[in-house]
Write an enzyme that holds these catalytic residues in place. Structure first.
Site, short mmCIF file in Angstrom:
data_model
loop_
_atom_site.label_atom_id
_atom_site.label_comp_id
_atom_site.label_asym_id
_atom_site.label_seq_id
_atom_site.Cartn_x
_atom_site.Cartn_y
_atom_site.Cartn_z
N GLU A 130 0.87 -1.19 0.00
CA GLU A 130 0.00 0.00 0.00
C GLU A 130 0.90 1.22 0.00
OE1 GLU A 130 -2.44 2.58 3.28
OE2 GLU A 130 -2.66 0.41 3.40
N GLU A 135 -1.89 11.85 2.82
CA GLU A 135 -2.63 11.30 3.96
C GLU A 135 -2.38 12.16 5.20
OE1 GLU A 135 -3.66 6.95 5.83
OE2 GLU A 135 -1.57 7.38 5.33
#
Length: 457
Positions: A130, A135
């Site tokens: 991932e 973020e």
């Protein structure tokens, strides 16, 4: 043999160079056709209700506004059930390697309870990895880049990148790190790369280069975007140091990152934001828990939306390049040894001459036949037919001599110029006449030698 003109013995090959070529173009008018909507329960235990495409459109959470993709959240209603309504979009296409370029005007972030992300992942998590490109949670000021993998991947704490490594081990179960933290790199360009300051500066471009050896991520504020980022063939080698770098000898990227979908979503609370809530001096004063604040304050999330100009995915390939223009060639062949090429030409040379007589003691040919082997020998025998090199039979019988000769032509290859078409250099007519004259002289010489030595058929 020499010629005074330029000879073309072959076409110039078109040159190509390895570069990035556009594979998928995600534009606002086709955006929602290229993504699928995730509407299952959030796997990170976030307080969010992901809507399918039809429901999201009916609630005006998606659309095209000001020529950009709009991905919003419910900012009008008190949340119920699983949480505040939002969207999570995943590309229908799965990728292995590539250059991902996203031009973003506005992102969620900077508000208590939010957890926005622009990221990639695989259905086989964490074995196939991932990657988090954007973020953050709550009132975070700076962007965090992260890679999450299975065991066996670590990144160097210093290197040719501008970010600051927070944790070096990408293993989601690494000892000494928070669970699922992975290898985390904090952007050091200040707050321009995330949240309110990013939005106030009208955003910028995030570019991610993913190869078997490494993953590099660049962030360019709007005024610093390289000119070639949105071109047909962007070149990351010209962009300077990336913000984050994942790779090196301790992390074989080709083994740990595979079969990725690209994702945009906005979640609320969940594992990360919930965990940060008690220690946040601002958010913790607004409500006892993250969930309570998100549920009761819809208007706080009016600004929690994505506005995306485009996203493009490139793959490495070979792009053709046009031959450069050159000045017109000189009238005579220059001495250019580095450009010299040779070609061996074999042909059957046929000629007919009368038998030697007192008036013609050498038996020299009266007229040569064609110099091209494609035309074949010309008719002989002294009938006066077309192409007959002997006169009518008022002279002694003709004799036909056939010689096989191999010639080597030396020519100078010149690049195409303004006087050419499609990269083909035309052969000057004077050069062709030169070849014919030289061929005739060679045949006469051969016939004389044959005649003197008594060779005939």
């Amino acid at each position: 043999m020499r010629t005074t003109g330029l000879l073309l013995l072959g076409a110039l090959a078109e040159l190509g160079s390895a570069t990035y070529i556009l594979e998928d173009d995600y534009q606002p008018n086709t955006w929602f056709d290229q993504f699928r909507f995730f509407s299952a329960k959030d796997p990170t235990h976030a307080y969010v209700n992901y809507l399918d495409q039809a429901e999201a459109r009916s609630q005006n959470l998606i659309g095209v506004r000001n020529n950009a993709v709009y991905l919003g959240v419910d900012h009008k209603n008190v949340a119920t059930g699983e949480g505040r309504s939002s969207v999570r979009l995943e590309t229908k296409k799965v990728y292995n390697h590539g250059l991902i370029v996203a031009d973003i005007n506005h992102m969620p972030g900077g508000e208590c309870g939010t957890w926005p992300a622009f990221w990639t992942t695989s259905s086989a998590w964490p074995m196939e990895g991932e990657l988090d490109i954007i973020e953050g949670v709550n009132q975070q000021k700076q962007n965090d880049y992260a890679l999450h993998t299975a065991q066996g991947c670590s990144i160097p704490e210093r290197g040719d990148f501008t970010g600051s490594v927070v944790t070096p081990n990408c293993d989601v179960k690494a000892l000494g790190q928070a669970e699922n933290q992975g290898c985390l790199v904090e952007d050091t360009k200040g707050s321009r790369g995330y949240g309110p300051d990013f939005n106030n500066a009208t955003g910028g471009v995030f570019a991610t280069e993913w190869t078997d050896q490494a993953i590099s991520i660049w962030f360019f504020p709007r005024e610093d975007i390289p000119k070639d980022v949105n071109s047909e063939h962007p070149d990351p080698s010209k962009w300077g140091k990336p913000s984050a770098f994942f790779g090196g000898g301790e992390c074989p990227i080709g083994k740990h990152v595979r079969n990725q979908r690209i994702i945009f979503n906005t979640a609320f609370c969940g594992g990360w934001a919930d965990g940060m809530w008690p220690g946040d001096p601002i958010c913790s004063k607004k409500a006892p828990t993250c969930m309570e604040y998100v549920r009761e304050n819809p208007s706080a999330f009016e600004d929690a939306y994505w506005s995306i100009n485009y996203m493009k995915v490139y793959q490495q390939g070979t792009a053709p390049t046009k031959p450069s223009q050159a000045p017109a060639p000189p009238s005579s062949t220059p001495a250019l040894p580095t450009m010299k090429s040779t070609s061996t030409v074999s042909s059957m040379v046929s000629a007919t001459q009368p038998a030697p007589t007192a008036s013609n003691p050498t038996g020299a040919p009266m007229q040569p036949s064609s110099s091209s082997s494609n035309n074949g020998p010309q008719p002989t025998g002294g009938n006066g037919n077309p192409g007959d090199s002997c006169p009518p039979p008022t002279q002694p019988a003709c004799r036909t001599y056939v010689t096989t000769k191999t010639y080597t032509l030396v020519s100078t290859m010149m690049p195409s110029g303004p006087q050419t078409t499609g990269g083909i250099v035309p052969v000057p007519s004077a050069a062709l006449e030169d070849i014919k004259d030289t061929a005739q002289r060679l045949r006469r010489r051969d016939m004389e030698r044959h005649s003197r030595r008594g060779h005939h058929n």
